[in-house]
Design a protein around this motif. Structure first.
Motif, PDB file in Angstrom:
ATOM      1  N   LEU A 156       0.824  -1.203   0.000  1.00 14.72           N
ATOM      2  CA  LEU A 156       0.000   0.000   0.000  1.00 14.72           C
ATOM      3  C   LEU A 156       0.856   1.249   0.000  1.00 14.72           C
ATOM      4  N   THR A 157       0.195   2.353  -0.206  1.00 14.75           N
ATOM      5  CA  THR A 157       0.859   3.620  -0.025  1.00 14.75           C
ATOM      6  C   THR A 157      -0.096   4.470   0.794  1.00 14.75           C
ATOM      7  N   LYS A 158       0.372   5.597   1.247  1.00  9.20           N
ATOM      8  CA  LYS A 158      -0.453   6.450   2.113  1.00  9.20           C
ATOM      9  C   LYS A 158      -1.815   6.733   1.464  1.00  9.20           C
ATOM     10  N   ASP A 159      -2.829   6.751   2.269  1.00 12.05           N
ATOM     11  CA  ASP A 159      -4.174   7.150   1.833  1.00 12.05           C
ATOM     12  C   ASP A 159      -4.854   6.184   0.864  1.00 12.05           C
ATOM     13  N   ILE A 160      -4.346   4.982   0.764  1.00  7.94           N
ATOM     14  CA  ILE A 160      -5.004   3.957  -0.045  1.00  7.94           C
ATOM     15  C   ILE A 160      -5.181   2.744   0.852  1.00  7.94           C
ATOM     16  N   THR A 161      -6.361   2.161   0.870  1.00  9.35           N
ATOM     17  CA  THR A 161      -6.551   0.980   1.718  1.00  9.35           C
ATOM     18  C   THR A 161      -6.529  -0.282   0.862  1.00  9.35           C
ATOM     19  N   GLN A 162      -6.345  -1.404   1.545  1.00  9.94           N
ATOM     20  CA  GLN A 162      -6.365  -2.701   0.860  1.00  9.94           C
ATOM     21  C   GLN A 162      -7.655  -2.870   0.066  1.00  9.94           C
ATOM     22  N   LYS A 163      -8.754  -2.546   0.748  1.00  2.68           N
ATOM     23  CA  LYS A 163     -10.036  -2.810   0.099  1.00  2.68           C
ATOM     24  C   LYS A 163     -10.223  -1.966  -1.146  1.00  2.68           C
ATOM     25  N   TYR A 164      -9.774  -0.746  -1.046  1.00  2.13           N
ATOM     26  CA  TYR A 164      -9.903   0.165  -2.183  1.00  2.13           C
ATOM     27  C   TYR A 164      -9.121  -0.367  -3.387  1.00  2.13           C
ATOM     28  N   LEU A 165      -7.869  -0.716  -3.110  1.00  4.89           N
ATOM     29  CA  LEU A 165      -7.005  -1.196  -4.186  1.00  4.89           C
ATOM     30  C   LEU A 165      -7.512  -2.522  -4.751  1.00  4.89           C
ATOM     31  N   ARG A 166      -7.965  -3.366  -3.842  1.00  6.05           N
ATOM     32  CA  ARG A 166      -8.460  -4.672  -4.258  1.00  6.05           C
ATOM     33  C   ARG A 166      -9.674  -4.509  -5.187  1.00  6.05           C
ATOM     34  N   THR A 167     -10.540  -3.572  -4.838  1.00  8.32           N
ATOM     35  CA  THR A 167     -11.720  -3.328  -5.661  1.00  8.32           C
ATOM     36  C   THR A 167     -11.323  -2.824  -7.045  1.00  8.32           C
ATOM     37  N   LEU A 168     -10.368  -1.913  -7.028  1.00  6.88           N
ATOM     38  CA  LEU A 168      -9.896  -1.329  -8.276  1.00  6.88           C
ATOM     39  C   LEU A 168      -9.270  -2.393  -9.182  1.00  6.88           C
ATOM     40  N   ILE A 169      -8.430  -3.201  -8.583  1.00  3.60           N
ATOM     41  CA  ILE A 169      -7.759  -4.241  -9.369  1.00  3.60           C
ATOM     42  C   ILE A 169      -8.776  -5.276  -9.842  1.00  3.60           C
ATOM     43  N   HIS A 170      -9.747  -5.545  -9.006  1.00  2.14           N
ATOM     44  CA  HIS A 170     -10.787  -6.483  -9.407  1.00  2.14           C
ATOM     45  C   HIS A 170     -11.533  -5.961 -10.637  1.00  2.14           C
ATOM     46  N   GLU A 171     -11.774  -4.669 -10.642  1.00  3.10           N
ATOM     47  CA  GLU A 171     -12.442  -4.056 -11.785  1.00  3.10           C
ATOM     48  C   GLU A 171     -11.570  -4.191 -13.047  1.00  3.10           C
ATOM     49  N   ALA A 172     -10.278  -3.998 -12.853  1.00  2.00           N
ATOM     50  CA  ALA A 172      -9.370  -4.141 -13.992  1.00  2.00           C
ATOM     51  C   ALA A 172      -9.370  -5.578 -14.500  1.00  2.00           C
ATOM     52  N   VAL A 173      -9.338  -6.527 -13.573  1.00  3.15           N
ATOM     53  CA  VAL A 173      -9.300  -7.935 -13.968  1.00  3.15           C
ATOM     54  C   VAL A 173     -10.572  -8.318 -14.725  1.00  3.15           C
ATOM     55  N   THR A 174     -11.727  -7.931 -14.191  1.00  2.63           N
ATOM     56  CA  THR A 174     -12.970  -8.331 -14.860  1.00  2.63           C
ATOM     57  C   THR A 174     -13.183  -7.573 -16.170  1.00  2.63           C
ATOM     58  N   GLY A 175     -12.775  -6.305 -16.207  1.00  4.85           N
ATOM     59  CA  GLY A 175     -13.052  -5.514 -17.399  1.00  4.85           C
ATOM     60  C   GLY A 175     -11.975  -5.552 -18.467  1.00  4.85           C
ATOM     61  N   TYR A 176     -10.739  -5.829 -18.078  1.00  5.76           N
ATOM     62  CA  TYR A 176      -9.655  -5.620 -19.036  1.00  5.76           C
ATOM     63  C   TYR A 176      -8.755  -6.817 -19.303  1.00  5.76           C
ATOM     64  N   SER A 177      -8.730  -7.803 -18.393  1.00  8.33           N
ATOM     65  CA  SER A 177      -7.717  -8.851 -18.581  1.00  8.33           C
ATOM     66  C   SER A 177      -7.947  -9.630 -19.877  1.00  8.33           C
TER      67      SER A 177
END
Ligand code: ADP
Ligand code: MG
Length: 697
Positions: A156-177
């Motif tokens: 992580l980096t400051k001001d980003i939570t696990q859940k936030y990043l996980r959601t974002l990456i999940h969106e990338a995986v479902t929409g773009y992989s």
């Protein structure tokens, strides 16, 4: 690139929940596009399909627990800061988590929330978990991304939570992989039984089970290692196929034969094999790039002498570069003994020489009146010009790095290169750090060497150890005492490490007053250092108090004791090198290590040096204990850092990737074939840092 991959360049700010501020934060960790999200690989995983019950937690281990927060609070800590604590329960027990100086957690972790903690569990009067990673989760049914599955955990980096990043990456995986293009030629994917890249990326983030995760991991690591090996293969191909001056030597045996006849010994098997390798390289029409690896005392220098004689025989000059002046001088003396009788002229070139004699040597090198130059990095200075450099020998290369290697190389028209190292390199690293060199290993020691006895000794035995050293000296032998520091000024309040200056003053006037005691360290001028070493070699000094400047290459067969102070402060490789200074003659030799290890790791290292004389085993142990990052400084070698894979654990993948990369380059050296051009693009885009390494067309 096709339209499909354009989609992968979608900026993250088009994702849900990413505004200008967050997009800037993400850019700080290298995430700018959908593709970056897909390649932001997990640091680890948590199996949240099953949680350890609190009653089953084991003290001392890193574990994940889930529960409901029942109490929170804060109190003053002993050191004056604040401790925030939160206790959770899962109906089987309670565990308390504590954090130092993070008062803002009070706003986040509140009674009633369901949380997951990950950290080291400890048991004092009750169970505790100190500074755990934490995450607020919903109940299993409604939170399918963060619960009830194998969950990726990201850096992580400051001001980003696990859940936030996980959601974002999940969106990338479902929409773009599904837009990902295959990075490897399909024949490699098939031959190495790899999963395809879409499957790999989806499953590296959100694996359905561990089996899929393993397949995904193997595929991604393969890609990462493959780029590294491709870089090495291309570099090596570049090196060996360069047309140049020192090529295709004739093996007339004119001078090499004389050298062999003049030796008072027969070559060991390892030396013979190394020489055969070298002769094959140098007569092949390609440029030699060989690493000669052999434990201290295995007899590399005479192999270098042979190679220099072969070079001279073919009317080329040779250069020998050593990392320190002491070592350069030592090589100069030894090589002169071997080569002068054959009519080969040898000169020394080091930093501390007076301008006049230096200018003279420059002139002779340029006119070709000197056949072999031995020196320090003074050799690679601009003013040094060779008439016809055909061979560059580099001793202890890891002290130089690749840049100097190539500078020396540029002194000639693609001269042959022989790199010598006494640091045994574990196979694992040889394939990476030295992956662009061919390797000859001298594993056997010249006959008649006695094994060195090593003892790890405690402070209380100091007097006994000194009397032992005295006995040895009384028998006519010599001894070294090595301290980590030069003088007391370098001492920190915490470590009372020994320094040579005080040690010398004390031993010279007290315990060893009746003997001839000498002092040697790196801050002395080169002339003085040289004088002391010469006295020690002649036997005019009985006991040499020194820093690690004597580490490499020093050869005094009469020295039988290596006494190391604060041995815990030295690396394993260094201790092994120091030990290699003794046991060089016919006498029984002893290595005495004074050490007071403060950590288990330090104790392990000392034990391993006490137990074995095998440099390769020691190096392997060192690598295991310290990890590859610290072992050599891979960066320093101009190679990419391995971020995802682990070169120790994933060695089999490294070998497979190497095999494919070298095979590919041997068939398509410029990566011109259509399928390889595509690969170059897609593969290198993914591991951005590595692109620069590969200077292809
Ligand atoms: P390294 O550089 O590998 O540490 P050296 O080349 O300094 O080792 O060799 C150590 C000593 O062993 C030298 O005194 C050298 O002359 C001697 N030596 C080398 N090869 C042999 C051999 N085949 N048999 C006996 N002694 C040897
Ligand atoms: Mg040597």
């Amino acid at each position: 690139m096709q339209d499909k991959s354009k989609l992968l360049e979608t900026p993250v700010r088009y994702f849900k929940g990413v505004g200008p501020k967050r997009s800037e934060i993400l850019s700080g960790i290298g995430i700018e596009t959908a593709l970056d999200l897909l390649y932001y690989l997990p640091a680890r995983y948590e199996d949240r399909s099953v949680f350890t019950k609190i009653k089953d937690l084991k003290a001392g281990e890193y574990q994940t627990v889930r529960g409901k927060i029942v109490t929170t609070g804060s109190r003053a800590s002993k050191s004056g800061g604040r401790v925030f604590h939160a206790a959770i329960t899962d109906d089987t027990g309670y565990i308390q988590a504590t954090w130092f100086n993070q008062p803002y957690l009070a706003d986040y972790l509140k009674s009633g929330s369901i949380v997951v903690f990950y950290g080291k569990v400890e048991r004092y009067d009750r169970l505790q978990i100190v500074q755990p990673e934490y995450e607020i989760v919903k109940s299993d049914e409604t939170d399918s991304l963060n619960m009830g599955r194998i969950v990726p955990v990201y850096r992580l980096t400051k001001d980003i939570t696990q859940k936030y990043l996980r959601t974002l990456i999940h969106e990338a995986v479902t929409g773009y992989s599904r837009s990902l293009l295959e990075t490897l030629p399909t024949y490699i994917v098939a031959r190495d039984k790899l999963v395809d890249i879409k499957f790999a990326i989806s499953n590296i983030h959100f694996p359905a089970n561990f089996n899929n995760l393993e397949k995904a991991y193997r595929r991604i690591v393969f890609d990462e290692f493959f780029i590294l090996q491709l870089a090495l293969a291309l570099k090596k191909n570049d090196l060996v196929s360069a047309p140049g001056g020192g090529l295709s030597h004739r093996l007339s045996g004119e001078l090499t034969g004389q050298l062999v006849k003049s030796l008072p010994f027969k070559f060991t098997k390892g030396q013979e094999k190394a020489i055969a390798d070298i002769e094959r390289d140098m007569s092949s029409g390609r440029v030699m790039n060989r690493l000669l690896e052999g434990d201290v005392g295995s007899g590399k220098t005479v192999v270098a002498a042979y190679t220099l004689a072969l070079t001279a025989e073919n009317s080329f000059q040779g250069a020998v570069m050593a990392p320190t002046e002491v070592l350069a001088r030592q090589h100069f003396i030894v090589l002169s003994e071997f080569l002068l009788p054959l009519g080969i002229s040898v000169a020394l070139l080091v930093g501390g020489m007076d301008p006049k004699s230096r200018a003279e040597i420059y002139a002779k090198i340029e006119s070709g009146n000197i056949d072999v130059v031995v020196g320090t990095h003074a050799i690679i200075e601009n003013r040094v010009r060779f008439k016809k450099l055909g061979l560059a020998v580099i001793d202890e290369q890891h002290k130089f790095g690749v840049t100097q290697r190539s500078l020396l190389k540029e002194k000639g028209d693609n001269p042959h290169i022989l790199v010598m190292t006494a640091t045994p390199i574990p196979r694992t690293l040889a394939l990476t750090v030295y992956g662009d060199l061919d390797i000859s290993v001298i594993q056997d020691q010249p006959l008649g060497r006695k094994p060195i006895l090593t003892y790890w000794v405690e402070e209380s035995k100091r007097a006994e150890a000194y009397s032992f050293v005295k006995e040895e000296i009384a028998k006519g032998r010599q001894a070294y005492i090595v301290c980590p520091l030069i003088d007391a000024s370098a001492q920190s309040a915490k470590s009372k490490a020994q320094n040579v200056t005080d040690m010398y003053e004390k031993l010279k006037t007290e315990e060893f007053a009746q003997f001839r005691v000498g002092l040697l360290h790196g801050r002395m001028g080169p002339k003085e250092k040289d004088r002391i070493m010469t006295l020690f070699k002649k036997g005019a000094i009985d006991l040499l108090i020194s820093t690690v400047v004597i580490e490499v290459g020093v050869d005094v067969p009469n020295a039988t004791v290596m006494f190391v102070e604060n041995a815990e402060s030295f690396g394993l490789a260094q201790l092994h090198q120091l030990r290699g200074r003794i046991g060089r003659g016919a006498f029984e030799s002893y290595c005495i290590l004074f050490a007071d290890p403060k950590t288990e790791e330090a104790a392990k290292r000392l034990k391993s040096i006490e137990e074995t004389l095998d440099g390769f085993q020691i190096a392997e142990t060192d690598l295991q204990i310290r990890g590859p990052g610290e072992f050599f400084g891979i960066r320093q070698h101009g190679l990419p850092e391995i971020r995802f894979g682990n070169i120790l654990k994933d060695f089999a993948i490294m070998e497979a990737a190497r095999h494919e990369a070298f095979d590919l380059v041997s068939r398509d050296p410029k990566l011109e074939e259509g399928r390889h051009v595509a690969m170059k693009k897609s593969l290198f885009v993914r591991f951005k840092d590595n692109i620069n390494l590969i200077k292809v067309a």
